[in-house]
Write an enzyme that holds these catalytic residues in place. Structure first.
Site, PDB file in Angstrom:
ATOM      1  N   GLN A 229      10.158 -13.536   3.102  1.00 46.34           N
ATOM      2  CA  GLN A 229       8.759 -13.492   3.506  1.00 46.34           C
ATOM      3  C   GLN A 229       7.944 -14.553   2.770  1.00 46.34           C
ATOM      4  O   GLN A 229       6.764 -14.719   3.045  1.00 46.34           O
ATOM      5  CB  GLN A 229       8.173 -12.099   3.211  1.00 46.34           C
ATOM      6  CG  GLN A 229       8.845 -10.984   3.988  1.00 46.34           C
ATOM      7  CD  GLN A 229       8.380  -9.590   3.612  1.00 46.34           C
ATOM      8  OE1 GLN A 229       9.196  -8.703   3.420  1.00 46.34           O
ATOM      9  NE2 GLN A 229       7.071  -9.371   3.512  1.00 46.34           N
ATOM     10  N   ARG A 376       5.023  -2.100   3.165  1.00 43.80           N
ATOM     11  CA  ARG A 376       3.872  -2.105   4.075  1.00 43.80           C
ATOM     12  C   ARG A 376       2.581  -1.658   3.389  1.00 43.80           C
ATOM     13  O   ARG A 376       1.867  -0.782   3.868  1.00 43.80           O
ATOM     14  CB  ARG A 376       4.147  -1.248   5.307  1.00 43.80           C
ATOM     15  CG  ARG A 376       3.290  -1.682   6.490  1.00 43.80           C
ATOM     16  CD  ARG A 376       3.739  -1.107   7.803  1.00 43.80           C
ATOM     17  NE  ARG A 376       2.909  -1.679   8.868  1.00 43.80           N
ATOM     18  CZ  ARG A 376       3.240  -1.687  10.147  1.00 43.80           C
ATOM     19  NH1 ARG A 376       4.367  -1.167  10.548  1.00 43.80           N
ATOM     20  NH2 ARG A 376       2.444  -2.217  11.046  1.00 43.80           N
ATOM     21  N   CYS A 377       2.300  -2.273   2.241  1.00 47.09           N
ATOM     22  CA  CYS A 377       1.038  -1.965   1.566  1.00 47.09           C
ATOM     23  C   CYS A 377       0.800  -3.020   0.507  1.00 47.09           C
ATOM     24  O   CYS A 377       1.684  -3.775   0.159  1.00 47.09           O
ATOM     25  CB  CYS A 377       1.080  -0.600   0.898  1.00 47.09           C
ATOM     26  SG  CYS A 377       2.282  -0.469  -0.430  1.00 47.09           S
ATOM     27  N   GLU A 746      -1.339  -2.885   7.248  1.00 40.71           N
ATOM     28  CA  GLU A 746      -0.726  -1.826   6.462  1.00 40.71           C
ATOM     29  C   GLU A 746      -1.599  -0.586   6.299  1.00 40.71           C
ATOM     30  O   GLU A 746      -1.144   0.434   5.795  1.00 40.71           O
ATOM     31  CB  GLU A 746      -0.365  -2.396   5.080  1.00 40.71           C
ATOM     32  CG  GLU A 746       0.537  -3.600   5.217  1.00 40.71           C
ATOM     33  CD  GLU A 746       0.646  -4.443   3.963  1.00 40.71           C
ATOM     34  OE1 GLU A 746       1.676  -5.076   3.772  1.00 40.71           O
ATOM     35  OE2 GLU A 746      -0.303  -4.454   3.165  1.00 40.71           O
TER      36      GLU A 746
END
Lengths: 801, 291
Positions: A229, A376-377, A746
């Site tokens: 990523q 996802r945060c 998120e």
């Protein structure tokens, strides 16, 4: 002077695919046709294949490794062990949290699934066969699978490789005002307490991790195709740590099949494939299998949280005390960019107006997989907001107050921004009460309370849960956020060709977020170029400008802003070209979408495309040719989107099975670039929230065996059980972002879980139960109903078999 | 996920398939739907030397639902074929109730009932349904055909009585003699999950009284459990609340669950009790009773 209304000639922003257009995702053209290009699609001439041998034991001393039988298998080119890595000083590598992590085990294995050896062979089948032929003699050691065991006085030391590591504690950290908080509790009318465990989860991108390393001895160039990523961070890490020259390192992150934080860290497999390519002088491919991904790569959560709230009788919150014990596994490999040991956990309670708070955090080593990631945060924000909203509900219940009303009276008011949170963050904007009201209206709050009361008369258990939160998204700023010292800015580079078509490159890296679609929309908004005329490219460090990658919902807040700024630079130059073409001075040129015109003669104008052609064919004297610009954007602050999530549930009191009746989500992420993509993000996030609340966890038995090493044990929800989502929006533009946008990818994952749990706990009100920890599997709910006690801690793996 | 090396044959006749299995001498496996075998091979939990793919064999895809209620399910009949059969609900409600609960829609398009019986997973669903109705398996080997009652077919977890050179060619559900009723309930954490606990109930009624009963349990023991005492307790009874409660108690007693990440032993037992109660209670409302 009269100003002529110029709207007639401005382009229709929606038609050109600008801001606010629900433009279909351009990347889907190739994905739905099976024409995506993932790491496993990379095939190079002479390419070899690597497989990893993993430890079956969670904690054991390695007495010997005999790889001779593996070397004997035809087609085996290389077998690597920790001992061989050590001779090159590569047996250990630094983590993103300033700890070290074994690449291949030398002294001990410290978790089940740890990398022990790897084989490079002509095909992956041979490599796998050869892995099975390696004989490892282990001496089992006592295993630690939770913080309580880790902190016991006689606990074995997991990290005996480290100097000055007398125990299993990897950090103690605190934040907030202890004295003032003590005073708040002394002044309180009521003190409410809660204790929770946020279980270990796994991001589980459907594409596992992998790499193809290609070292060319002739040119000295190393090219690595890999699932990352953050390709530029990898290049920096390879340059700084492996001391390879940075200009001869090319990291390419091709199409990614999801990331969710799992593809931020650098994993041993990448390092081994690079070394293997250098040693064999052949390209080496490593594609992780599903079990490898689930048992060895970056997990999420695994934090025990406890805290208390000081309350005044009228419902005002006076102060918060919190403590966390986080389980980091065998190596402190948290992938997070903040200076705070427990990430942004102290962003908890940011949407409430609370005078003071104090948090202590302790991290421990255990014999479990390392590498906590922000699944996802923003880092540890999911735990923060889950604790916050469970605490808020418990406090409202303790005060006998309506849970919506309790939130309302404690929210930060709309006119109280910027607002300093009790832990020191600065929030910038929001309409919290309005969001809550939109949600309550949508779910028909009074109507449901009546329905619930009626149903209770027939023995039915209905419940409603609310979860509100503002999430800190979009790291940096550079003052507070960095990775290995590299500041958390981001970048964009926009080049407009002579025919008005353009290429945009950024330092972010899409992995499903839809950058190829939305980034073009920002340019369309700024320049009036149709979005279809702009191609977006990311992920190749040889071509993209340096950026910090995509995670923690930072791309729109940071890279998105950089895109707007780059486009504005292009527009400034185009204005000079327009003035030249229109033969007026720059001050007399006005802009409307897609076109410059003469202020006094609006009919006289040139399109942005005509300016682009002029940049290459008809420049004024003294202006350099070309029409391109880049921008590096260091955000002044995080962005603070707000979410209000409301679930209604019904529990079968006989079996403990619960169903979601309705779910309402109200998201305020500021200006929405592509509403359709935003809604898709929210639905995906809610589905993950539902998964964690209802079914998902990775746990370990007392021998450290991972329960959750495949998709039959670690569950991803399907369309069958996922509830329908009802989405609503409120728009409060971010005051410091060039286009008013905030992060959103998120929010639903962060805020969603507490809504489900609060709803189930609401249904159980009166059953003597204060808390059931996630996942709310039917047996845990049933136990709470029948035994009338809390069901806490990690989902137990009972061993009475 | 790279399996060990294996050979693959796709014979075109049953005799040829049996011959290949015979040559394989215990190191060959039959491949039908592959929904259990392939994952095992992929994970290297199983490493057969030879796969004998029976998908090209003629005549094994017959789903014959006779008017008298007997059902023959060929070895290549997919779960989906059973799910979509309009006759199944009429003649054997427990089978119809189980069909849509097998695994997930993707698995159902490939997997087979006979394969599921052969796989003998203690958490399998079909074995419970077939046990409840008292079905049997027809196997063919070099020595010819034989019929094996389902109760004798499974010998333990993932073990059956088939000789290494025998192919299970069909499952047979016998024709009932009375009025048919039944149901299948399964608790799963998610569609496609193995059963936390599951219950199959098949009844035949003569008038108001139960003339034949079968109750089988899945997910609560090292193999499918035939809750014989529970079923027998219903024989000759009217389905009163008392009779239902007694059968549920006996079924829960028959369960031998382990505590694991799907739930505690006590909880699973409780679920069995609840499911037996619910299925039998629903039958008394007659809406689920077949004509």
């Amino acid at each position: 002077m009269t100003v002529t209304e110029p709207t007639s000639r401005a382009l229709d922003e929606i038609k050109i695919g600008g801001m606010g257009a629900s433009r279909k995702r351009v990347e889907d053209n190739r994905f739905i046709r099976g024409r995506g290009h993932y790491v496993d699609d990379v095939v190079l001439p002479g390419m070899l294949h690597m497989e990893i041998l993993r430890s079956p034991l969670a904690h054991a001393r390695i007495k010997s490794i005999d790889a001779s039988a593996a070397w004997d298998i035809p087609g085996v080119r290389l077998v690597l062990t920790g001992e061989m890595m050590a001779t090159r000083n590569l047996a250990w590598m630094p983590t993103l949290s300033y700890d070290t992590q074994a690449v291949l085990a030398t002294d001990k294995v410290r978790f089940q699934g740890q990398e022990v050896a790897c084989v490079i062979a002509d095909d992956p089948y041979i490599a796998k066969d050869a892995c099975e032929a390696i004989v490892v003699d282990y001496e089992p050691l006592p295993v630690i699978v939770n913080p309580t065991q880790a902190l016991a006085p006689d606990a074995p030391i997991i990290r005996d490789d480290k100097q000055n590591q007398p125990d299993n504690v990897c950090f103690n950290w605190e934040v907030g005002d202890r004295d003032r908080t003590d005073q708040a509790f002394a002044d309180a009318d009521v003190v409410s307490k809660i204790q929770l465990h946020y279980p270990r989860s796994h991001p589980s991108p459907l594409e596992t991790c992998g790499s193809v390393a290609d070292f060319d001895r002739a040119t000295g160039k190393l090219t690595v195709y890999m699932t990352t990523q953050a390709p530029h961070i990898v290049r920096a890490a390879v340059a700084l740590i492996a001391e390879l020259p940075e200009h001869l390192i090319r990291i390419v992150s091709p199409d990614l099949g999801g990331g969710f934080g799992n593809k931020v860290p650098v994993y041993p497999g990448y390092v081994m494939s690079i070394l293997a390519s250098i040693l064999t002088e052949r390209p080496v491919k490593w594609i992780e299998d599903r079990t490898g991904n689930l048992i060895s790569t970056g997990f999420g959560r695994d934090v025990y949280l406890e805290g208390e709230m000081a309350l005044r009788k009228d419902g005002r919150i006076l102060g918060i005390r919190m403590h966390t014990d986080s389980d980091h596994g065998a190596f402190f490999g948290d992938a997070q960019p903040s200076k705070f040991k427990i990430g942004l956990l102290h962003s908890a309670f940011a949407c409430y107006d609370i005078p003071t708070a104090h948090l202590t955090a302790r991290g421990v080593y255990t014999n479990k997989a390392p590498g906590g990631v922000a699944y996802r945060c923003s880092f540890r924000v999911t735990e923060a907001m889950f604790f916050q909203e469970r605490m808020v509900q418990a406090a409202a219940d303790d005060l006998g107050m309506d849970q919506a009303e309790f939130r309302r009276i404690n929210f930060v008011r709309d006119d109280d921004f910027p607002h300093r949170t009790p832990f020191g963050f600065l929030t910038d904007s929001g309409q919290y009460e309005k969001c809550l009201q939109v949600g309550l209206d949508a779910i028909d709050y009074p109507g449901f309370l009546k329905e619930k009361e009626e149903a209770a008369k027939n023995g039915r258990l209905l419940g409603i849960g609310i979860s509100c939160m503002t999430e800190p998204l979009g790291a940096g700023n550079s003052r507070e956020y960095d990775i290995l010292g590299i500041k958390m800015f981001d970048s964009a580079e926009l080049r407009v060709h002579m025919t008005g078509k353009a290429i945009l490159r950024t330092g972010a890296k899409t992995q499903g977020q839809g950058h190829e679609t939305t980034w073009a929309q920002i340019v369309a908004h700024e320049l009036g170029l149709p979005a279809d005329d702009i191609v977006v490219e990311e992920g190749d460090t040889d071509t993209a400008p340096f950026g910090m990658g995509t995670y923690a919902s930072r791309s729109t807040p940071v890279a998105g802003a950089a895109i707007a700024m780059a486009a504005r630079k292009v527009k400034a130059k185009a204005r000079k070209l327009a003035a030249h073409l229109l033969e007026v001075s720059e001050e007399d040129v006005e802009w409307e979408l897609g076109r410059f015109y003469v202020r006094s003669a609006p009919d006289r104008g040139v399109t942005i495309q005509e300016c682009a052609m002029a940049a290459y064919s008809n420049m004024p004297d003294g202006l350099e040719p070309g029409l391109e610009a880049n921008a590096y954007y260091d955000p002044p602050n995080l962005t603070w989107p707000f979410g209000c999530y409301i679930a209604t549930v019904e529990i079968d009191p006989v079996t403990g099975v619960w169903d979601v009746l309705r779910f309402v989500a109200v998201d305020d992420c500021g200006v929405r670039i592509n509403p359709m993509i935003v809604e898709g993000q929210i639905m995906g996030g809610l589905t993950e929230a539902y998964a964690m609340a209802s079914m998902q966890f990775i746990t370990f038995d007392e021998e450290g065996n991972c329960i959750g090493s495949n998709f039959m044990d670690y569950l991803l929800p399907t369309a069958w059980e996922t509830p329908g989502w009802e989405l609503h929006e409120v728009v409060t533009p971010c005051p410091h972002h060039p286009i008013g946008a905030k992060g959103v990818g998120e929010c639903a994952t962060v805020g969603g879980p507490a809504a489900f749990v609060n709803a189930v706990m609401d249904a159980l009100k009166g059953h003597g139960v204060r808390n059931v920890d996630m996942p709310l599997l039917p047996d845990r709910v049933y136990e709470a109903i029948t035994e009338r006690h809390d069901v806490s801690g990690a989902p137990p793996i009972r061993t009475d078999r | 996920m790279y399996p060990s090396r294996f050979a693959y044959e796709a014979p075109s006749s049953l005799d040829e398939a049996i011959g290949l299995l015979h040559q394989g001498a215990g190191e060959a496996k039959v491949l039908a739907g592959g929904q259990s075998l392939v994952p095992l091979i992929k994970l290297r939990f199983a490493s057969p030397e030879l796969l004998v793919d029976i998908n090209r064999l003629p005549g094994l895809d017959t789903l014959d639902v006779a008017a008298d209620g007997s059902i023959r399910v060929g070895a290549l009949v997919r779960h989906r074929d059973l799910e979509r059969s309009t006759d199944l609900a009429r003649v054997q409600p427990v089978m119809a109730a189980a069909a849509p609960l097998i695994a997930d829609p993707i698995v159902r398009t490939r997997g087979t009932l006979v394969g599921s019986l052969c796989h003998a997973d203690p958490q399998g669903d079909w074995a419970a349904a077939v046990t409840a109705v008292g079905g049997h398996v027809v196997a063919q080997g070099p020595g010819g055909r034989r019929t094996i009652p389902i109760a004798d077919f499974v010998t333990g977890p993932f073990q059956n009585v088939l000789a290494y050179d025998e192919v299970a060619v069909e499952a047979v559900i016998p024709a009932p003699t009375g009025q048919v009723a039944g149901g299948f309930l399964k608790l799963e954490r998610r569609v496609g999950d193995f059963a936390t606990a599951g219950t199959a109930v098949a009844l035949e009624l003569t008038g108001d009284r139960v003339s034949r009963a079968g109750i089988a349990l899945t997910g609560v023991g090292s193999r499918t459990i035939d809750a014989r005492a529970a079923a027998d307790s219903l024989i000759g009874q009217v389905l009163s609340a008392q009779a239902i409660a007694q059968a549920a108690d006996l079924a829960a007693e028959a369960a031998q669950p382990n505590s694991d990440h799907r739930g505690s032993a006590a909880y699973k037992r409780h679920v069995i009790h609840t499911f037996v109660t619910r299925i039998l209670t629903r039958i008394t409302t007659t809406s689920e009773r077949a004509a």
